[in-house]
Design an enzyme around this catalytic site. Structure first.
Site, short mmCIF file in Angstrom:
data_model
loop_
_atom_site.label_atom_id
_atom_site.label_comp_id
_atom_site.label_asym_id
_atom_site.label_seq_id
_atom_site.Cartn_x
_atom_site.Cartn_y
_atom_site.Cartn_z
N MET A 30 91.79 16.24 10.51
CA MET A 30 93.05 16.82 10.97
C MET A 30 94.16 16.54 9.95
SD MET A 30 93.09 16.66 15.06
CE MET A 30 93.56 14.95 15.24
N HIS A 37 89.45 8.79 5.50
CA HIS A 37 88.94 10.14 5.22
C HIS A 37 88.25 10.18 3.85
CE1 HIS A 37 92.53 11.07 7.90
NE2 HIS A 37 91.55 11.66 8.56
N ARG A 187 97.72 8.15 12.78
CA ARG A 187 98.76 7.83 13.77
C ARG A 187 99.45 6.49 13.48
NH1 ARG A 187 94.96 10.54 17.50
NH2 ARG A 187 96.05 12.33 18.42
P1 AMP Z 1 90.90 12.74 11.96
O1 AMP Z 1 91.63 13.39 10.82
O2 AMP Z 1 91.61 11.55 12.52
O3 AMP Z 1 90.42 13.73 12.99
O4 AMP Z 1 89.57 12.13 11.32
C1 AMP Z 1 88.70 12.93 10.57
C2 AMP Z 1 87.45 12.15 10.31
O5 AMP Z 1 87.76 10.96 9.60
C3 AMP Z 1 86.73 11.71 11.59
O6 AMP Z 1 85.33 11.84 11.42
C4 AMP Z 1 87.15 10.27 11.73
O7 AMP Z 1 86.23 9.47 12.44
C5 AMP Z 1 87.22 9.84 10.27
N1 AMP Z 1 88.10 8.67 10.15
C6 AMP Z 1 89.38 8.56 10.53
N2 AMP Z 1 89.85 7.30 10.31
C7 AMP Z 1 88.81 6.61 9.77
C8 AMP Z 1 88.64 5.26 9.33
N3 AMP Z 1 89.62 4.36 9.40
N4 AMP Z 1 87.43 4.89 8.86
C9 AMP Z 1 86.41 5.80 8.79
N5 AMP Z 1 86.51 7.08 9.18
C10 AMP Z 1 87.69 7.48 9.67
#
Ligand code: AMP
Length: 285
Positions: A30, A37, A187
């Site tokens: 996102m 990421h 966040r």
């Molecule tokens: P998001 O943009 O928050 O929807 O996350 C996109 C992808 O990145 C998802 O598969 C999350 O699980 C992964 N992700 C987000 N934060 C972390 C983190 N701290 N460590 C590993 N993967 C992450």
């Protein structure tokens, strides 16, 4: 790096790469990217596949009182980051591109979506599964990478892929943390400095739970009590849940005998943070 917000253009790019024999890897996000990421991108790069990273803040997975409109966004910064990280194509569709008319077709992954974040955020995983299957259909990846930070989401996607026979390898990637243990999250920028200080209690309490388990504690309720106790003593956050669940199917656990997920969700003001740890138990302790 190729960059597009259009499905047809992305498909042309991918068709070209596939015809050259490249495998395709998808990293759905996102945006407002951080090292978490980028760890997914690193893992994807190791496969030698052509890497498509998507950035889409999916309205379908936000509840009416959640933070869809204020979710942080910075496409130019993200674009520079992923280019430097070695992503091959950045896909950043608009809502109109993804949902040209109101959607009436959904994917629902039962059972897994009724507990933990699913119980607290009705409809959330339906929104996630639906947008992910759309992305899968648009990109048709051979591999897709998901972080264990959102462990329940990873299980939901893995189950959807298995139940619907999607020819995609779902690859989990370990949680990336700040130096003091806080799991990276887009966040985190919403936290005040006091909340940021307090937020490290999430990972600390998970580490404490791990120590307890290693010392031989096998009662899920005792571990949950300890988590709640520590969190409520050491921060002003409100606990959404602090639970021990089976790591494979998220079913309830009483005595810990198989790998478990220890999962937390805590609200700091209007910012909701999640964290977790997977723990295996040594049958000889
Ligand atoms: P998001 O943009 O928050 O929807 O996350 C996109 C992808 O990145 C998802 O598969 C999350 O699980 C992964 N992700 C987000 N934060 C972390 C983190 N701290 N460590 C590993 N993967 C992450």
């Amino acid at each position: 790096m190729k960059r597009t917000s259009h499905i047809t253009e992305l498909r042309e790019i991918i068709t070209m790469e596939r015809s050259r024999g490249r495998k395709i890897a998808l990293v759905p996000t996102m945006g407002y990217l951080h090292r978490g990421h980028l760890a997914l991108v690193e893992r994807a790069k190791q496969t030698g596949a052509f890497i498509v990273l998507s950035i889409f803040v999916n309205p379908l997975q936000f509840g009416p009182n959640e933070d869809y409109s204020r979710y942080p966004r910075d496409l130019e910064r993200d674009s520079n980051l992923v280019k430097a990280a070695g992503v091959d194509a950045l896909f950043h569709p608009t809502s109109e591109e993804m949902y040209p008319r109101p959607i009436v077709t959904y994917v629902e992954v039962g059972q897994l979506d009724t507990v933990l974040c699913g119980a607290m955020r009705p409809g959330h995983f339906r929104g996630v599964a639906t947008v992910v299957i759309k992305l899968f259909n648009i990109v048709q990846p051979d591999l897709a990478f998901f972080g264990q930070k959102d462990y329940q989401q990873y299980l939901v996607i893995r189950r959807m892929v298995s139940d619907l026979n999607l020819p995609i390898e779902v690859c989990p990637v370990a949680i990336v943390r700040e130096e003091d243990g806080l799991a990276l999250s887009s966040r985190n920028v919403f936290l005040t400095s006091e909340q940021r200080q307090e937020a490290k209690v999430l990972s600390q309490s998970l580490n404490e739970a791990e120590t307890c388990l290693r010392a031989g504690e096998r009662s899920a309720r005792v571990i949950e009590e300890q988590l709640r106790d520590r969190i409520s003593r050491q921060c002003h956050g409100i606990i959404d849940y602090a639970e021990v669940r089976d790591a494979e199917d998220l079913s309830e656990v009483t005595i810990i005998e198989r790998p478990v997920l220890i999962a937390l969700a805590v609200k700091f003001g209007s910012t909701r943070l999640i964290d977790n740890k997977i723990m295996e138990v040594d049958p000889h302790v």
